[in-house]
Scaffold this active site. Structure first.
Site, PDB file in Angstrom:
ATOM      1  N   THR A   1       0.862  -2.737   8.661  1.00 10.29           N
ATOM      2  CA  THR A   1      -0.367  -2.086   8.198  1.00 10.29           C
ATOM      3  C   THR A   1      -1.443  -2.205   9.267  1.00 10.29           C
ATOM      4  O   THR A   1      -1.521  -3.217   9.970  1.00 10.29           O
ATOM      5  CB  THR A   1      -0.869  -2.678   6.860  1.00 10.29           C
ATOM      6  OG1 THR A   1      -2.123  -2.058   6.519  1.00 10.29           O
ATOM      7  CG2 THR A   1      -1.039  -4.180   6.885  1.00 10.29           C
ATOM      8  N   SER A   2      -2.252  -1.141   9.355  1.00 10.26           N
ATOM      9  CA  SER A   2      -3.366  -1.179  10.309  1.00 10.26           C
ATOM     10  C   SER A   2      -4.489  -2.060   9.765  1.00 10.26           C
ATOM     11  O   SER A   2      -5.413  -2.406  10.507  1.00 10.26           O
ATOM     12  CB  SER A   2      -3.890   0.237  10.568  1.00 10.26           C
ATOM     13  OG  SER A   2      -4.288   0.840   9.349  1.00 10.26           O
TER      14      SER A   2
ATOM     15  N   HIS B   1      -1.657   1.314  -4.211  1.00 17.54           N
ATOM     16  CA  HIS B   1      -2.077   2.716  -4.072  1.00 17.54           C
ATOM     17  C   HIS B   1      -1.232   3.668  -4.908  1.00 17.54           C
ATOM     18  O   HIS B   1      -1.189   4.867  -4.629  1.00 17.54           O
ATOM     19  CB  HIS B   1      -2.067   3.120  -2.586  1.00 17.54           C
ATOM     20  CG  HIS B   1      -3.090   2.365  -1.772  1.00 17.54           C
ATOM     21  ND1 HIS B   1      -3.086   2.324  -0.398  1.00 17.54           N
ATOM     22  CD2 HIS B   1      -4.167   1.616  -2.164  1.00 17.54           C
ATOM     23  CE1 HIS B   1      -4.111   1.590   0.032  1.00 17.54           C
ATOM     24  NE2 HIS B   1      -4.761   1.146  -1.024  1.00 17.54           N
TER      25      HIS B   1
ATOM     26  N   GLN C   1       0.848  -1.193   0.000  1.00 21.88           N
ATOM     27  CA  GLN C   1       0.000   0.000   0.000  1.00 21.88           C
ATOM     28  C   GLN C   1       0.888   1.249   0.000  1.00 21.88           C
ATOM     29  O   GLN C   1       0.390   2.360  -0.080  1.00 21.88           O
ATOM     30  CB  GLN C   1      -0.888   0.009   1.241  1.00 21.88           C
ATOM     31  CG  GLN C   1      -1.810  -1.193   1.330  1.00 21.88           C
ATOM     32  CD  GLN C   1      -2.443  -1.311   2.715  1.00 21.88           C
ATOM     33  OE1 GLN C   1      -3.468  -0.719   2.994  1.00 21.88           O
ATOM     34  NE2 GLN C   1      -1.813  -2.072   3.596  1.00 21.88           N
ATOM     35  N   ASN C   2       2.188   1.035   0.111  1.00 19.20           N
ATOM     36  CA  ASN C   2       3.104   2.172   0.215  1.00 19.20           C
ATOM     37  C   ASN C   2       3.383   2.775  -1.154  1.00 19.20           C
ATOM     38  O   ASN C   2       3.477   2.062  -2.153  1.00 19.20           O
ATOM     39  CB  ASN C   2       4.412   1.731   0.874  1.00 19.20           C
ATOM     40  CG  ASN C   2       4.187   1.277   2.309  1.00 19.20           C
ATOM     41  OD1 ASN C   2       3.124   1.514   2.868  1.00 19.20           O
ATOM     42  ND2 ASN C   2       5.166   0.622   2.891  1.00 19.20           N
TER      43      ASN C   2
HETATM   44  C1  BJW Z   1       4.757  -0.660  12.380  1.00 18.81           C
HETATM   45  C2  BJW Z   1       5.909   0.001  12.728  1.00 18.81           C
HETATM   46  C3  BJW Z   1       7.071  -0.699  12.575  1.00 18.81           C
HETATM   47  C4  BJW Z   1       4.325   1.350  13.059  1.00 18.81           C
HETATM   48  N1  BJW Z   1       7.042  -1.952  12.120  1.00 18.81           N
HETATM   49  N2  BJW Z   1       4.746  -1.904  11.939  1.00 18.81           N
HETATM   50  C5  BJW Z   1     -15.337  -1.707   2.186  1.00 18.81           C
HETATM   51  C6  BJW Z   1     -15.796  -1.446   3.471  1.00 18.81           C
HETATM   52  C7  BJW Z   1     -15.683  -0.155   4.007  1.00 18.81           C
HETATM   53  C8  BJW Z   1     -15.140   0.877   3.270  1.00 18.81           C
HETATM   54  C9  BJW Z   1     -14.691   0.604   2.014  1.00 18.81           C
HETATM   55  C10 BJW Z   1     -14.802  -0.660   1.481  1.00 18.81           C
HETATM   56  N3  BJW Z   1     -14.275  -0.624   0.232  1.00 18.81           N
HETATM   57  C11 BJW Z   1     -13.839   0.616  -0.015  1.00 18.81           C
HETATM   58  C12 BJW Z   1     -14.082   1.390   1.047  1.00 18.81           C
HETATM   59  C13 BJW Z   1     -13.765   2.834   1.171  1.00 18.81           C
HETATM   60  C14 BJW Z   1     -12.309   3.103   1.441  1.00 18.81           C
HETATM   61  C15 BJW Z   1     -11.896   2.513   2.768  1.00 18.81           C
HETATM   62  O1  BJW Z   1     -11.196   1.531   2.862  1.00 18.81           O
HETATM   63  N4  BJW Z   1     -12.277   3.139   3.845  1.00 18.81           N
HETATM   64  C16 BJW Z   1     -11.899   2.678   5.173  1.00 18.81           C
HETATM   65  C17 BJW Z   1     -11.151   3.780   5.890  1.00 18.81           C
HETATM   66  C18 BJW Z   1     -13.097   2.160   5.872  1.00 18.81           C
HETATM   67  N5  BJW Z   1     -11.460   2.605   0.382  1.00 18.81           N
HETATM   68  C19 BJW Z   1     -11.274   3.294  -0.737  1.00 18.81           C
HETATM   69  O2  BJW Z   1     -11.821   4.357  -0.922  1.00 18.81           O
HETATM   70  C20 BJW Z   1     -10.363   2.696  -1.785  1.00 18.81           C
HETATM   71  N6  BJW Z   1     -11.020   2.735  -3.038  1.00 18.81           N
HETATM   72  C21 BJW Z   1     -11.947   1.843  -3.370  1.00 18.81           C
HETATM   73  O3  BJW Z   1     -12.162   0.849  -2.733  1.00 18.81           O
HETATM   74  O4  BJW Z   1     -12.613   2.152  -4.539  1.00 18.81           O
HETATM   75  C22 BJW Z   1     -13.882   1.554  -4.753  1.00 18.81           C
HETATM   76  C23 BJW Z   1     -14.880   2.068  -3.723  1.00 18.81           C
HETATM   77  C24 BJW Z   1     -14.889   3.401  -3.379  1.00 18.81           C
HETATM   78  C25 BJW Z   1     -15.793   3.853  -2.409  1.00 18.81           C
HETATM   79  C26 BJW Z   1     -16.664   2.961  -1.795  1.00 18.81           C
HETATM   80  C27 BJW Z   1     -16.618   1.617  -2.152  1.00 18.81           C
HETATM   81  C28 BJW Z   1     -15.715   1.166  -3.132  1.00 18.81           C
HETATM   82  C29 BJW Z   1      -9.128   3.537  -1.952  1.00 18.81           C
HETATM   83  C30 BJW Z   1      -8.240   3.508  -0.760  1.00 18.81           C
HETATM   84  C31 BJW Z   1      -7.062   4.430  -0.997  1.00 18.81           C
HETATM   85  C32 BJW Z   1      -6.216   4.629   0.248  1.00 18.81           C
HETATM   86  N7  BJW Z   1      -5.320   5.706   0.015  1.00 18.81           N
HETATM   87  C33 BJW Z   1      -4.315   6.020   1.009  1.00 18.81           C
HETATM   88  C34 BJW Z   1      -3.497   7.226   0.506  1.00 18.81           C
HETATM   89  C35 BJW Z   1      -2.545   6.806  -0.593  1.00 18.81           C
HETATM   90  C36 BJW Z   1      -1.722   7.954  -1.087  1.00 18.81           C
HETATM   91  C37 BJW Z   1      -0.769   8.452  -0.044  1.00 18.81           C
HETATM   92  O5  BJW Z   1       0.066   7.700   0.493  1.00 18.81           O
HETATM   93  O6  BJW Z   1      -0.818   9.638   0.218  1.00 18.81           O
HETATM   94  O7  BJW Z   1      -3.462   4.896   1.226  1.00 18.81           O
HETATM   95  S1  BJW Z   1      -5.007   6.317   2.625  1.00 18.81           S
HETATM   96  C38 BJW Z   1      -3.709   5.546   3.508  1.00 18.81           C
HETATM   97  O8  BJW Z   1      -4.152   4.341   4.172  1.00 18.81           O
HETATM   98  C39 BJW Z   1      -2.710   5.079   2.445  1.00 18.81           C
HETATM   99  C40 BJW Z   1      -2.250   3.775   2.984  1.00 18.81           C
HETATM  100  O9  BJW Z   1      -1.692   2.997   1.965  1.00 18.81           O
HETATM  101  C41 BJW Z   1      -3.513   3.219   3.578  1.00 18.81           C
HETATM  102  C42 BJW Z   1      -3.294   2.139   4.574  1.00 18.81           C
HETATM  103  O10 BJW Z   1      -2.617   2.616   5.677  1.00 18.81           O
HETATM  104  P1  BJW Z   1      -1.465   1.722   6.337  1.00 18.81           P
HETATM  105  O11 BJW Z   1      -0.370   1.528   5.378  1.00 18.81           O
HETATM  106  O12 BJW Z   1      -2.053   0.519   6.923  1.00 18.81           O
HETATM  107  O13 BJW Z   1      -0.909   2.726   7.438  1.00 18.81           O
HETATM  108  P2  BJW Z   1      -1.501   3.029   8.893  1.00 18.81           P
HETATM  109  O14 BJW Z   1      -0.899   4.307   9.317  1.00 18.81           O
HETATM  110  O15 BJW Z   1      -2.961   2.908   8.914  1.00 18.81           O
HETATM  111  O16 BJW Z   1      -0.926   1.858   9.782  1.00 18.81           O
HETATM  112  C43 BJW Z   1       0.456   1.749  10.051  1.00 18.81           C
HETATM  113  C44 BJW Z   1       0.678   0.485  10.837  1.00 18.81           C
HETATM  114  O17 BJW Z   1       2.069   0.302  11.008  1.00 18.81           O
HETATM  115  C45 BJW Z   1       0.052   0.530  12.249  1.00 18.81           C
HETATM  116  O18 BJW Z   1      -0.654  -0.675  12.461  1.00 18.81           O
HETATM  117  C46 BJW Z   1       1.269   0.588  13.180  1.00 18.81           C
HETATM  118  O19 BJW Z   1       1.062  -0.091  14.420  1.00 18.81           O
HETATM  119  C47 BJW Z   1       2.307  -0.114  12.335  1.00 18.81           C
HETATM  120  N8  BJW Z   1       3.677   0.248  12.621  1.00 18.81           N
HETATM  121  N9  BJW Z   1       5.534   1.288  13.158  1.00 18.81           N
HETATM  122  C48 BJW Z   1       5.827  -2.498  11.834  1.00 18.81           C
HETATM  123  N10 BJW Z   1       8.244  -0.110  12.907  1.00 18.81           N
END
Ligand code: BJW
Length: 313
Positions: A257-258, A149, A129-130
């Site tokens: 990832t969260s 992403h 996702q990065n």
């Molecule tokens: C460590 C550590 C260490 C710390 N070692 N670990 C189904 C159900 C409900 C909602 C939806 C669904 N389907 C779609 C949705 C809507 C939405 C969604 O998911 N919403 C939720 C919030 C509920 N999804 C979308 O809109 C997606 N599009 C889509 O599905 O299109 C069709 C559609 C649209 C609308 C409705 C239905 C269908 C698109 C998602 C795009 C996400 N974009 C981002 C930004 C990317 C650009 C950028 O980087 O600027 O992606 S948001 C952000 O979150 C980014 C990340 O890739 C993503 C995930 O985050 P990640 O990587 O998990 O980071 P964190 O910060 O959350 O977690 C970090 C983790 O690391 C933590 O757990 C720490 O503990 C850990 N950690 N240090 C190991 N040293």
């Protein structure tokens, strides 16, 4: 190594060694500690703004100048960072399994008797996702990597009628108006309450932001996937095929990832529903009981340690 951790590692390594098909789902935690903030938890702020609110089409529509400052800063920080041991371990696993000898019945390496199917090769795929490009820079084989992403270094025209896309653009700053974004981070958050106030965001007129070189009209945007936008078809297609075709995934590595963002998070659920095992690499304990193994601590240490036996190191 404490006994229970040693037992966890040993049982995980036995599963990995016996697995035919392994998936990794990677998030921001793998690049944490490289100066690249995570989205949620203790990080998650750029200056005084939640990063999650900036990663939306609405934010870009409202104030493209602020969103471009955010992405300009992240492009700069990603370029300053070097892939860590976790990125390299995944890359090595992908290289190693890609290089595993394919049995050749004509050369006599097929040990199966009676003309049965060749033993299947091991398969590995990283879904990241990065958007920081660090997997690529760690020499992760491109054909075993899916950037769900997008990438910070891809630029796209926002004009509906223009299809301009540019990959691998590492220029900084992209335009003179974005000069200085590299220094503009939240010093308060990093240094505590006595630190100087955060640099305020600047108001940048739209004409000073990056524009499309092809149509000459449209504003450029980062080639990342924002909330509400669909993921690249090819990325989803490749991930879906890996998970659903040619036998189930035996093991999924859930790294930093969260697991809160869909559809990425859904792959873990799917693998589990189809009988695969789940290994989580995250300092935070996974909720519920979906993890078969949990490796607490930083993934840049726990992941290489867990993969060491398979990598022969
Ligand atoms: C460590 C550590 C260490 C710390 N070692 N670990 C189904 C159900 C409900 C909602 C939806 C669904 N389907 C779609 C949705 C809507 C939405 C969604 O998911 N919403 C939720 C919030 C509920 N999804 C979308 O809109 C997606 N599009 C889509 O599905 O299109 C069709 C559609 C649209 C609308 C409705 C239905 C269908 C698109 C998602 C795009 C996400 N974009 C981002 C930004 C990317 C650009 C950028 O980087 O600027 O992606 S948001 C952000 O979150 C980014 C990340 O890739 C993503 C995930 O985050 P990640 O990587 O998990 O980071 P964190 O910060 O959350 O977690 C970090 C983790 O690391 C933590 O757990 C720490 O503990 C850990 N950690 N240090 C190991 N040293």
């Amino acid at each position: 190594m404490p006994g229970d951790i040693a037992a966890t590692v040993a049982s995980f390594q036995a599963c990995l060694a016996g697995s035919r098909k392994v998936l990794a789902l990677v998030g921001a935690g793998l690049s944490a500690g490289l100066g690249l903030a995570t989205f949620r938890g203790t990080g998650g702020m750029w200056r005084n703004l939640p990063m999650i609110d900036l990663a939306t089409p609405e934010a870009f529509h409202r104030d493209p100048g602020v969103v471009w400052q955010f992405y300009s800063h992240r492009r700069y920080m990603a370029l300053q960072a070097e892939p860590n041991a976790g990125h390299r371990a995944l890359a090595q696993l992908a290289q190693r399994w890609a290089a595993a000898p394919v049995p050749n019945r004509f050369a006599g390496t097929d040990s199966s008797a009676g003309g049965s199917e060749l033993a299947p090769d091991k398969q590995f795929l990283t879904l990241t996702q990065n958007v920081d490009g660090l997997h690529q820079r760690a020499q992760h084989p491109a054909d075993r990597l899916v950037e769900l992403h997008g990438l910070l270094f891809t630029l796209r025209c926002t004009l509906f009628m223009c299809t301009h896309t540019e990959e691998n653009n590492y220029k900084h700053p992209l335009v003179p108006a974005l000069q200085g974004t590299e220094r503009e981070f939240s010093r308060k958050r990093r240094e505590g309450d006595d630190a100087p106030a955060e640099t305020p965001t600047r108001s940048i007129p739209e004409q000073d932001l990056p524009h499309c070189p092809e149509c000459g009209e449209g504003l450029l945007r980062p080639g990342v996937v924002w909330f509400g936008e669909t993921l690249p078809f090819r990325a989803i297609d490749k991930a879906d095929r890996f998970v659903h075709e040619g036998g189930g995934v035996d093991l999924v590595l859930v790294v930093g990832t969260s697991g809160t963002v869909w559809p990425a998070a859904g792959y873990v659920e799917t693998v589990r529903a189809l009988g695969g095992k789940v290994a989580v690499f995250n300092p935070e304990q996974p909720e519920g009981d979906y993890a078969d193994w949990w490796f607490p601590g930083s993934a840049l240490e726990t992941l290489p340690a867990a993969l060491a036996r398979e990598l022969g190191v």
